[in-house]
Design a protein around this motif. Structure first.
Motif, PDB file in Angstrom:
ATOM      1  N   GLU A  50     -11.596 -30.661  -9.086  1.00 47.42           N
ATOM      2  CA  GLU A  50     -10.657 -31.513  -8.804  1.00 47.42           C
ATOM      3  C   GLU A  50     -11.073 -32.993  -8.254  1.00 47.42           C
ATOM      4  O   GLU A  50     -10.522 -33.917  -7.946  1.00 47.42           O
ATOM      5  N   ASN A  51     -12.307 -32.867  -8.165  1.00 48.55           N
ATOM      6  CA  ASN A  51     -13.189 -33.931  -7.403  1.00 48.55           C
ATOM      7  C   ASN A  51     -12.439 -34.181  -6.092  1.00 48.55           C
ATOM      8  O   ASN A  51     -12.380 -33.308  -5.217  1.00 48.55           O
ATOM      9  N   GLY A  52     -12.172 -35.530  -5.745  1.00 49.44           N
ATOM     10  CA  GLY A  52     -11.838 -35.823  -4.351  1.00 49.44           C
ATOM     11  C   GLY A  52     -12.957 -36.673  -3.702  1.00 49.44           C
ATOM     12  O   GLY A  52     -13.636 -37.383  -4.219  1.00 49.44           O
ATOM     13  N   ALA A  53     -13.221 -36.127  -2.343  1.00 51.52           N
ATOM     14  CA  ALA A  53     -14.407 -36.795  -1.815  1.00 51.52           C
ATOM     15  C   ALA A  53     -15.648 -35.836  -2.372  1.00 51.52           C
ATOM     16  O   ALA A  53     -15.408 -34.574  -2.677  1.00 51.52           O
ATOM     17  N   LEU A  54     -16.898 -36.135  -2.569  1.00 54.45           N
ATOM     18  CA  LEU A  54     -17.853 -35.606  -3.074  1.00 54.45           C
ATOM     19  C   LEU A  54     -19.279 -35.304  -2.240  1.00 54.45           C
ATOM     20  O   LEU A  54     -19.667 -36.357  -1.425  1.00 54.45           O
ATOM     21  N   PHE A  55     -20.046 -34.450  -2.285  1.00 56.72           N
ATOM     22  CA  PHE A  55     -21.328 -34.398  -1.389  1.00 56.72           C
ATOM     23  C   PHE A  55     -22.448 -34.284  -2.381  1.00 56.72           C
ATOM     24  O   PHE A  55     -22.516 -32.994  -3.254  1.00 56.72           O
TER      25      PHE A  55
ATOM     26  N   LEU B 266     -22.571 -23.558  -6.032  1.00 55.14           N
ATOM     27  CA  LEU B 266     -21.707 -24.205  -5.368  1.00 55.14           C
ATOM     28  C   LEU B 266     -20.905 -25.232  -6.004  1.00 55.14           C
ATOM     29  O   LEU B 266     -19.918 -25.946  -5.914  1.00 55.14           O
ATOM     30  N   GLY B 267     -21.493 -25.718  -7.154  1.00 51.86           N
ATOM     31  CA  GLY B 267     -20.932 -26.777  -7.984  1.00 51.86           C
ATOM     32  C   GLY B 267     -19.507 -26.945  -8.264  1.00 51.86           C
ATOM     33  O   GLY B 267     -18.690 -26.008  -8.839  1.00 51.86           O
ATOM     34  N   HIS B 268     -18.981 -28.074  -7.936  1.00 54.27           N
ATOM     35  CA  HIS B 268     -17.399 -28.314  -8.175  1.00 54.27           C
ATOM     36  C   HIS B 268     -16.403 -27.360  -7.266  1.00 54.27           C
ATOM     37  O   HIS B 268     -15.209 -27.048  -7.412  1.00 54.27           O
ATOM     38  N   LYS B 269     -17.222 -26.677  -6.386  1.00 49.88           N
ATOM     39  CA  LYS B 269     -16.249 -25.853  -5.202  1.00 49.88           C
ATOM     40  C   LYS B 269     -16.089 -26.643  -3.963  1.00 49.88           C
ATOM     41  O   LYS B 269     -16.854 -27.343  -3.709  1.00 49.88           O
ATOM     42  N   GLU B 270     -14.840 -26.193  -3.433  1.00 53.29           N
ATOM     43  CA  GLU B 270     -14.560 -27.035  -2.017  1.00 53.29           C
ATOM     44  C   GLU B 270     -15.526 -26.802  -0.879  1.00 53.29           C
ATOM     45  O   GLU B 270     -15.952 -25.483  -1.011  1.00 53.29           O
TER      46      GLU B 270
ATOM     47  N   LEU C 274      -6.237 -39.519   1.363  1.00 54.14           N
ATOM     48  CA  LEU C 274      -7.118 -38.260   1.768  1.00 54.14           C
ATOM     49  C   LEU C 274      -6.893 -37.043   0.927  1.00 54.14           C
ATOM     50  O   LEU C 274      -5.981 -36.502   0.365  1.00 54.14           O
ATOM     51  N   TYR C 275      -8.216 -36.552   0.497  1.00 54.71           N
ATOM     52  CA  TYR C 275      -8.276 -35.585  -0.551  1.00 54.71           C
ATOM     53  C   TYR C 275      -9.261 -34.481   0.095  1.00 54.71           C
ATOM     54  O   TYR C 275      -9.827 -34.644   1.166  1.00 54.71           O
ATOM     55  N   GLY C 276      -9.433 -33.274  -0.557  1.00 59.94           N
ATOM     56  CA  GLY C 276     -10.432 -32.531  -0.230  1.00 59.94           C
ATOM     57  C   GLY C 276     -11.760 -32.866  -0.628  1.00 59.94           C
ATOM     58  O   GLY C 276     -12.064 -33.976  -1.345  1.00 59.94           O
ATOM     59  N   ALA C 277     -12.787 -31.954  -0.451  1.00 56.71           N
ATOM     60  CA  ALA C 277     -14.166 -32.608  -0.852  1.00 56.71           C
ATOM     61  C   ALA C 277     -14.728 -31.373  -1.596  1.00 56.71           C
ATOM     62  O   ALA C 277     -14.455 -30.277  -1.291  1.00 56.71           O
ATOM     63  N   GLU C 278     -15.726 -31.679  -2.609  1.00 57.57           N
ATOM     64  CA  GLU C 278     -16.384 -30.528  -3.292  1.00 57.57           C
ATOM     65  C   GLU C 278     -17.907 -30.944  -3.215  1.00 57.57           C
ATOM     66  O   GLU C 278     -18.405 -32.178  -2.903  1.00 57.57           O
ATOM     67  N   TYR C 279     -18.612 -29.691  -3.792  1.00 59.03           N
ATOM     68  CA  TYR C 279     -20.118 -29.967  -3.772  1.00 59.03           C
ATOM     69  C   TYR C 279     -20.481 -30.363  -5.131  1.00 59.03           C
ATOM     70  O   TYR C 279     -19.739 -30.090  -5.927  1.00 59.03           O
ATOM     71  N   GLU C 280     -21.126 -31.617  -5.270  1.00 59.94           N
ATOM     72  CA  GLU C 280     -21.797 -31.912  -6.603  1.00 59.94           C
ATOM     73  C   GLU C 280     -23.298 -31.312  -6.723  1.00 59.94           C
ATOM     74  O   GLU C 280     -24.225 -32.058  -6.444  1.00 59.94           O
ATOM     75  N   ILE C 281     -23.423 -30.180  -6.753  1.00 64.29           N
ATOM     76  CA  ILE C 281     -24.632 -29.445  -6.708  1.00 64.29           C
ATOM     77  C   ILE C 281     -24.806 -28.746  -7.923  1.00 64.29           C
ATOM     78  O   ILE C 281     -23.963 -27.587  -8.169  1.00 64.29           O
ATOM     79  N   HIS C 282     -25.833 -28.637  -8.748  1.00 70.71           N
ATOM     80  CA  HIS C 282     -25.650 -28.203 -10.228  1.00 70.71           C
ATOM     81  C   HIS C 282     -27.334 -27.760 -10.377  1.00 70.71           C
ATOM     82  O   HIS C 282     -28.174 -28.107  -9.493  1.00 70.71           O
ATOM     83  N   SER C 283     -27.629 -26.894 -11.396  1.00 65.86           N
ATOM     84  CA  SER C 283     -29.026 -26.529 -11.506  1.00 65.86           C
ATOM     85  C   SER C 283     -29.997 -27.477 -11.693  1.00 65.86           C
ATOM     86  O   SER C 283     -31.204 -27.237 -11.155  1.00 65.86           O
ATOM     87  N   ASP C 284     -29.826 -28.620 -12.201  1.00 62.10           N
ATOM     88  CA  ASP C 284     -30.790 -29.524 -12.336  1.00 62.10           C
ATOM     89  C   ASP C 284     -30.740 -30.732 -11.136  1.00 62.10           C
ATOM     90  O   ASP C 284     -31.439 -31.642 -10.955  1.00 62.10           O
ATOM     91  N   THR C 285     -29.709 -30.285 -10.293  1.00 58.22           N
ATOM     92  CA  THR C 285     -29.617 -31.489  -9.071  1.00 58.22           C
ATOM     93  C   THR C 285     -29.743 -30.851  -7.457  1.00 58.22           C
ATOM     94  O   THR C 285     -29.807 -31.508  -6.641  1.00 58.22           O
TER      95      THR C 285
ATOM     96  N   SER D  32      -8.225 -31.253  -4.654  1.00 58.13           N
ATOM     97  CA  SER D  32      -9.197 -30.637  -4.036  1.00 58.13           C
ATOM     98  C   SER D  32      -8.803 -30.191  -2.657  1.00 58.13           C
ATOM     99  O   SER D  32      -9.335 -29.573  -1.983  1.00 58.13           O
ATOM    100  N   MET D  33      -7.732 -30.735  -1.923  1.00 62.50           N
ATOM    101  CA  MET D  33      -7.179 -30.449  -0.614  1.00 62.50           C
ATOM    102  C   MET D  33      -6.186 -29.427  -0.997  1.00 62.50           C
ATOM    103  O   MET D  33      -5.228 -29.581  -1.606  1.00 62.50           O
ATOM    104  N   ARG D  34      -6.299 -28.383  -0.331  1.00 60.72           N
ATOM    105  CA  ARG D  34      -5.411 -27.072  -0.593  1.00 60.72           C
ATOM    106  C   ARG D  34      -4.035 -27.290  -0.184  1.00 60.72           C
ATOM    107  O   ARG D  34      -3.893 -28.023   1.021  1.00 60.72           O
ATOM    108  N   CYS D  35      -2.999 -26.971  -0.786  1.00 60.35           N
ATOM    109  CA  CYS D  35      -1.519 -27.356  -0.723  1.00 60.35           C
ATOM    110  C   CYS D  35      -0.810 -26.121  -1.094  1.00 60.35           C
ATOM    111  O   CYS D  35      -0.860 -25.898  -2.298  1.00 60.35           O
ATOM    112  N   PRO D  36      -0.005 -25.427  -0.338  1.00 67.07           N
ATOM    113  CA  PRO D  36      -0.169 -25.421   1.080  1.00 67.07           C
ATOM    114  C   PRO D  36      -1.513 -24.929   1.771  1.00 67.07           C
ATOM    115  O   PRO D  36      -2.666 -24.368   0.714  1.00 67.07           O
ATOM    116  N   PRO D  37      -1.812 -25.253   2.844  1.00 65.64           N
ATOM    117  CA  PRO D  37      -1.059 -25.658   4.017  1.00 65.64           C
ATOM    118  C   PRO D  37      -0.793 -27.147   3.985  1.00 65.64           C
ATOM    119  O   PRO D  37       0.285 -27.440   4.598  1.00 65.64           O
ATOM    120  N   TYR D  38      -1.302 -27.863   3.398  1.00 65.34           N
ATOM    121  CA  TYR D  38      -1.088 -29.607   3.084  1.00 65.34           C
ATOM    122  C   TYR D  38      -0.016 -29.672   2.351  1.00 65.34           C
ATOM    123  O   TYR D  38       0.285 -28.958   1.510  1.00 65.34           O
TER     124      TYR D  38
END
Length: 339
Positions: A323-328, A255-259, A235-246, A182-188
């Motif tokens: 990719e999961n990672g940190a979630l919102f 936006l669901g599962h996108k960084e 240290l990971y990237g972060a994704e939205y946990e936003i779906h039609s029912d939530t 979920s954290m983009r490589c590169p640049p990381y």
């Protein structure tokens, strides 16, 4: 294109104090002195919650060396301990000595006069144009198997509080390793030390019991550390946990599962910033920067900060890989103790 994860609102307050009255404070972790251009407010030792405590504080504190102690107290909520380095020959970042292992951590509360902004940048060892360097080091937090604490920037020339080495535990500082997905490589770069810098003018995996408890806005042009074999992938990237029912009203389910993108913003001529939960408008005398929805991790995951997600949030890019990672997750109010 807008890129938001700004988490605050700023006061419409002109800078009226004299220049010598203006200043910013920050903690220099791992050192007893402040950089030469900053004044020492106080010096002391790092502290925090015991590493296995499920509840209590999730941030590290710089405890003064001249405390004013309260009265003896019988209630069993032992929540404040000293902090130790967990840095050993097989786990240390480049440049730090293994002799720091199990020794207590000093800190200095510093004030830089004439400045109005201070910023810790994860993933870099140099500041951006218009910002001045205070110190650089390595991103650290608790181990991923412990309970969460903040990410902090440990000085790259860290020293022990004293010569005592008794392995008392308490709050602990572990180096953090970057993890791609979920954290983009590169640049990381995967499995590298995460550098950091504190200047004046990015979250941990959702299922990690320990590691950082704060989300971070990670720069898109990192300066990567060296490859690092110690398994503390914090240290990971972060994704939205936003779906039609939530999803909250106004945000698209796509936006669901996108960084999640973010921008660190600075408003010139202002001296206060504030995120107000439960409101979409500012109080009198304050000026809105943006409004949105309160979000954090899911209640069944491990704790992170509440942040204000922009009401017009957008994805980092078109990639969809969960990719999961940190979630919102959006937060819902629950009445009872909340009036």
């Amino acid at each position: 294109m807008k890129q938001y994860l700004h988490t605050s609102r700023k006061a419409d307050c002109p800078v009226t104090p004299s220049q010598q009255d203006i200043g910013v404070t920050y903690v220099r972790w791992g050192k007893k002195m402040c950089p030469e251009n900053s004044d020492i407010v106080y010096t002391g030792q790092a502290g925090g919650n015991f590493y296995t405590n499920k509840g209590g504080g999730s941030n590290y504190l710089c405890l003064p060396s001249d405390p004013e102690n309260g009265k003896a107290y019988s209630y069993a909520n032992d929540g404040l301990y000293g902090a130790e380095y967990e840095i050993h020959s097989d786990t240390k970042p480049s440049g730090l000595p293994a002799s720091l292992g199990n020794k207590e951590v000093p800190c200095a509360m510093c004030r830089r006069k004439g400045k109005v902004s201070v910023l810790m940048i994860p993933g870099r060892k140099s500041c951006y144009k218009g910002w001045q360097y205070e110190y650089t080091g390595f991103l650290m937090s608790e181990h991923t198997t412990h309970n969460n604490k903040d990410f902090i920037c440990m000085d790259g020339k860290a020293e022990p509080l004293d010569s005592r080495s008794s392995n008392e535990n308490g709050a602990l500082f572990y180096p953090v390793r970057a993890k791609c997905g979920s954290m983009r490589c590169p640049p990381y770069k995967d499995n590298t030390e995460v550098l950091c810098t504190v200047c004046q003018a990015g979250g941990s995996y959702y299922n990690n019991k320990g590691g950082g408890s704060n989300y971070l806005c990670l720069p898109s042009d990192p300066e990567n550390g060296k490859a690092y074999s110690y398994v503390n992938e914090g240290l990971y990237g972060a994704e939205y946990e936003i779906h039609s029912d939530t999803k909250p009203s106004g945000l698209p389910a796509s936006l669901g599962h996108k960084e999640v993108p973010c921008t660190v913003c600075r408003r010139k001529g202002k001296v206060s910033v504030l995120m107000i939960p439960g409101r979409k408008s500012c109080y009198r005398g304050w000026q809105s920067e943006y409004n949105g929805f309160l979000m954090s991790e899911h209640k069944s995951h491990n704790n992170k900060y509440y942040i204000c997600m922009d009401g017009e949030a957008e994805p980092l890019d078109n990639r969809f890989s969960e990719e999961n990672g940190a979630l919102f997750y959006p937060v819902r109010a629950k009445c009872g103790s909340l009036r």
